[in-house]
Design an enzyme around this catalytic site. Sequence first.
Site, PDB file in Angstrom:
ATOM      1  N   GLU A   1       0.847  -1.175   0.000  1.00 13.20           N
ATOM      2  CA  GLU A   1       0.000   0.000   0.000  1.00 13.20           C
ATOM      3  C   GLU A   1       0.900   1.247   0.000  1.00 13.20           C
ATOM      4  O   GLU A   1       1.184   1.794  -1.029  1.00 13.20           O
ATOM      5  CB  GLU A   1      -0.944  -0.037   1.206  1.00 13.20           C
ATOM      6  CG  GLU A   1      -2.125   0.902   1.024  1.00 13.20           C
ATOM      7  CD  GLU A   1      -3.375   0.432   1.755  1.00 13.20           C
ATOM      8  OE1 GLU A   1      -3.375  -0.649   2.336  1.00 13.20           O
ATOM      9  OE2 GLU A   1      -4.358   1.197   1.738  1.00 13.20           O
TER      10      GLU A   1
ATOM     11  N   GLU B   1      -2.052   0.436  13.443  1.00  9.36           N
ATOM     12  CA  GLU B   1      -3.273   0.709  12.684  1.00  9.36           C
ATOM     13  C   GLU B   1      -4.514   0.474  13.553  1.00  9.36           C
ATOM     14  O   GLU B   1      -5.480   1.213  13.493  1.00  9.36           O
ATOM     15  CB  GLU B   1      -3.327  -0.221  11.470  1.00  9.36           C
ATOM     16  CG  GLU B   1      -4.479   0.056  10.539  1.00  9.36           C
ATOM     17  CD  GLU B   1      -4.319  -0.671   9.205  1.00  9.36           C
ATOM     18  OE1 GLU B   1      -3.603  -1.688   9.173  1.00  9.36           O
ATOM     19  OE2 GLU B   1      -4.906  -0.205   8.206  1.00  9.36           O
TER      20      GLU B   1
HETATM   21  C1  BGC Z   1      -5.357   2.575   4.654  1.00 10.08           C
HETATM   22  C2  BGC Z   1      -5.904   3.624   5.562  1.00 10.08           C
HETATM   23  C3  BGC Z   1      -6.822   4.447   4.749  1.00 10.08           C
HETATM   24  C4  BGC Z   1      -7.953   3.512   4.443  1.00 10.08           C
HETATM   25  C5  BGC Z   1      -9.104   4.134   3.794  1.00 10.08           C
HETATM   26  C6  BGC Z   1      -6.481   1.683   4.298  1.00 10.08           C
HETATM   27  O1  BGC Z   1      -6.125   0.624   3.525  1.00 10.08           O
HETATM   28  O2  BGC Z   1      -4.293   1.902   5.205  1.00 10.08           O
HETATM   29  O3  BGC Z   1      -5.157   4.119   6.509  1.00 10.08           O
HETATM   30  O4  BGC Z   1      -7.199   5.653   5.234  1.00 10.08           O
HETATM   31  O5  BGC Z   1      -7.527   2.396   3.737  1.00 10.08           O
HETATM   32  O6  BGC Z   1     -10.166   3.615   4.333  1.00 10.08           O
END
Ligand code: BGC
Length: 920
Positions: A504, A775
């Site tokens: 990501e 997270e």
């Molecule tokens: C990310 C987040 C982001 C989110 C959106 C995720 O995959 O890691 O931090 O804001 O997606 O919903």
Amino acid sequence: MKLDFLFRQFRRILIVVFVSVFFAGCAEKLQAPHDLTVGEGFTNPIGFYDSVPNFSWKLPVSEKVNFQFAYRIVAASDSSLLPAKPDLWDSEKVVSDSSVWVKWKGAKLKSREKVFWQVKFWNENGDASVWSKTASFELGLLRNKEWQNAKWINLPVSDNLNDRFVPQYFRKDFLLEDSTEDARLYITAKGLFEAYINGERVGNTSMTPGWTPYKKRIETITYDVTHYLKKGENTIGVVLGEGWYWGRIGYTNKRIRIDGEPGILCRLETELADGQNKIVASDSEWKGTDKGPIRFSGIYDGEIYDANFEMSGWNKPGFDADNWEPVRTLPIDEEVQLQPKRHYPVRAQEVLSASTVSEPEPGKFVFDLGQNMVGIPELKIPVKKGAKVTVRFAEMLNEDGTLYTENYRTAQSTDYYISANTGEINWRPSFTFHGFRYVELSGFDSDYKPRKSWVSGIVQHSDFNKNGTLHTSDTMLNRLQKNIIWGLKGNFLDIPTDCPQRDERMGWTGDAQVFAPTSLFNADVYSFWASWLQSMREEQADDGALPVIIPSNRTYKPSVGWADAATVIPWTIYQHTGDKNILRENYEMMLKLIRFYMADNKREKTVFSSFGDWLQPFSHQLKDTRRGDTSVELIHLAYFIRSVEITANIARILGRQEDDHELSEFCDSLKLVFQNKYLDTNGKLTTEYETQTAYLMALGFGLVPDSLVNTVVENLVGTIERANKHLQTGFLGTPLLAPVLDEFGQTELVYELLFEETYPSWFYSINQGATTMWERWNSYSKEDGFGDASMNSFNHYAYGAIGEWMYKRIGGISALEPGYKKILIAPMPDKRLSFAEATYESVYGLIKSKWENDNNRFKLEVTIPPNTTAEIRIPADEEQRLIEKGNLISEQQTEMRFSRNDGTIILQVLPGNYVFEVLK
Ligand code: BGC
């Protein structure tokens, strides 16, 4: 004789008069201003981006200096002309207290132009300072046409999206007839580059040029390479990696498709001692090969280095490049702007050593760096000829001591080194980075027993300085502050990312929006954000929609609370810096966003998607538990109002009265809609779920009528009490928790939530071993192990957003006026802490607030920098006395304008150092 005597006497008198006049003159002179910067805080930059820059300086800390009454800036094309003969600009004496963001008023500057400048100031008594030391800046190549005969060069690449890109090496020999007086390398890549001159690596930057919306703008870097060159034969060599430009980014196993192939573009401009100018530009005369030692290097997947492919001396004169290929040239695209990078590139910042080595599986050794970090490994290991060393990474370990890598998802995040000889190697990868605490090594020479010194972690992030510190008497709180900083370091790698490890690592706007305020307390990241906001403007669709990630490589639907980064971040930066430029630059983007909201409001069905209060614990949303319980429509309206209100404020500041008027009226009408729709007459939410976040938004965004504030606060507190005094907020609600509760008199509750150790809470993660922000509060727990690997980052800064409140209220530092022109010192001590100390390097200089609390007294040390004022609020009962450096301070003392209000002593103070004591 007599005459001679008289003459000598006369001479003596003259000398005495001269000396005393001279010294009297000097004695009156104030010390020079210092810390001269241009733009968003650049010290003597080269390759600078702005042809109409701002100037800032700090006044000396001195009893003789409270304020700046006037200033004078002189600028010249040569330092020897200063200060007497400024040929570029002389501001003359300007009566103004502005010592920051002073706009250049000379002629518009040109590419390559070098400017030297000095500044002096006059204090409130009209005394002048001496001139500052000379500072300078030099512009990069501002427009595409400056690159003239340079061309993009590359070797053919495969059209198949599944084929891996093999890094390409380019070289060019050239002759310099004389020694070099001055030389610049202007360079960039579609992809990533590393440049060499005569075998020496140019600069110490990494992951250059960085990540921008490549179809719109590619950043260029300028290096001073004067000392790399010599008279005679020289060689320039450049390596090209796929990087973000051509690699796979964002939930895809394929590399991304950008119009145009990877390549490099450069111009080496030299000025020789004999007066000649020699230019070496990337063009058809270069040669290239993809048979170099870096066989692969990807952002997510790691690097493969095969030493058997090493080409000794490839980047030095005398190398036989006969079997290298001629390069292909491609013209410079008109529509893609080549612009000097407007924030500092990524660099190695610190080195972590391994604290332990273990062998959980035979032949696989795990090195613990003691800290979850972002960057690359450095290996100093023995290898046997032909061996394949495998280097794997992980943020966490499984119970059996092996690496936990499930949370990397499809990111291979593995480096390989294939050796050509037996012996010790010293190696680090070039075009990748990893998020890790643990390094697993296998395939080295097994005759040796691994030593801790074999592996170290090179921490990399965009180059910025720390500009805040926060330290308290509580070790858990200090760990939280550290984790917040590590979250910042780990996710400020050229752009603000959600996470640095899995497949990501993208510029998620929502995460950025909630963390930006905390980042600005901890680091001088103004230019970092300003640059990313430029990318945001470039990515905004014509209808005002903003993608959820910036830079965006596909079309994502805009999302509420994410898109609002466009209003919130410039506004926050303005509070920290006082620089209206950031408002001006982004104002149109904000208006467009509001138009998008308005259009969306009129649609049958909204196109504004919403992640909701992302990752709220105990969500009832069975379809997708990541979306919290707070009504998405409510969030939509709340953020709409927030953005309209911020934009109205900005319109006022920029003197756009009509906009201000219109937006303010509109904002008020939306607030009424909110109140009617979402709050009943008892200040209760009308939505299906009564959530903390909904109440927090209502209070925090000023959506509650005065008559209902108290009951809404009670209802908010009720939701927290029903959660057994725990937070139940996600990405959007959590940042509001502390400031809102505090503002509405619930500071004790904030401390309770902050010091909570059971799930969900900040300290809970720390008790589970967190060395960064996670997270989820329970990304891992000793009891239940790892959370769902599909979304389980151990380096996600969003919940670190509490850091802003910690600076403001535990430390006690905030801005009463933008840029800290007026400072508020208002720490809120608590029984759980015996002291706290915060410092913040504001644009005017160092601010400090340090307090100690015991049974007998409350002590507060404060530093207020020159050219600012401060209001100091000290908790004290009616009968308690206030002492400052031994003197009683009371209503009679007019200098500090003492007053009392509801258990607080309020003082208005001038710049200086203060030590207050409240005697109990
Ligand atoms: C990310 C987040 C982001 C989110 C959106 C995720 O995959 O890691 O931090 O804001 O997606 O919903």
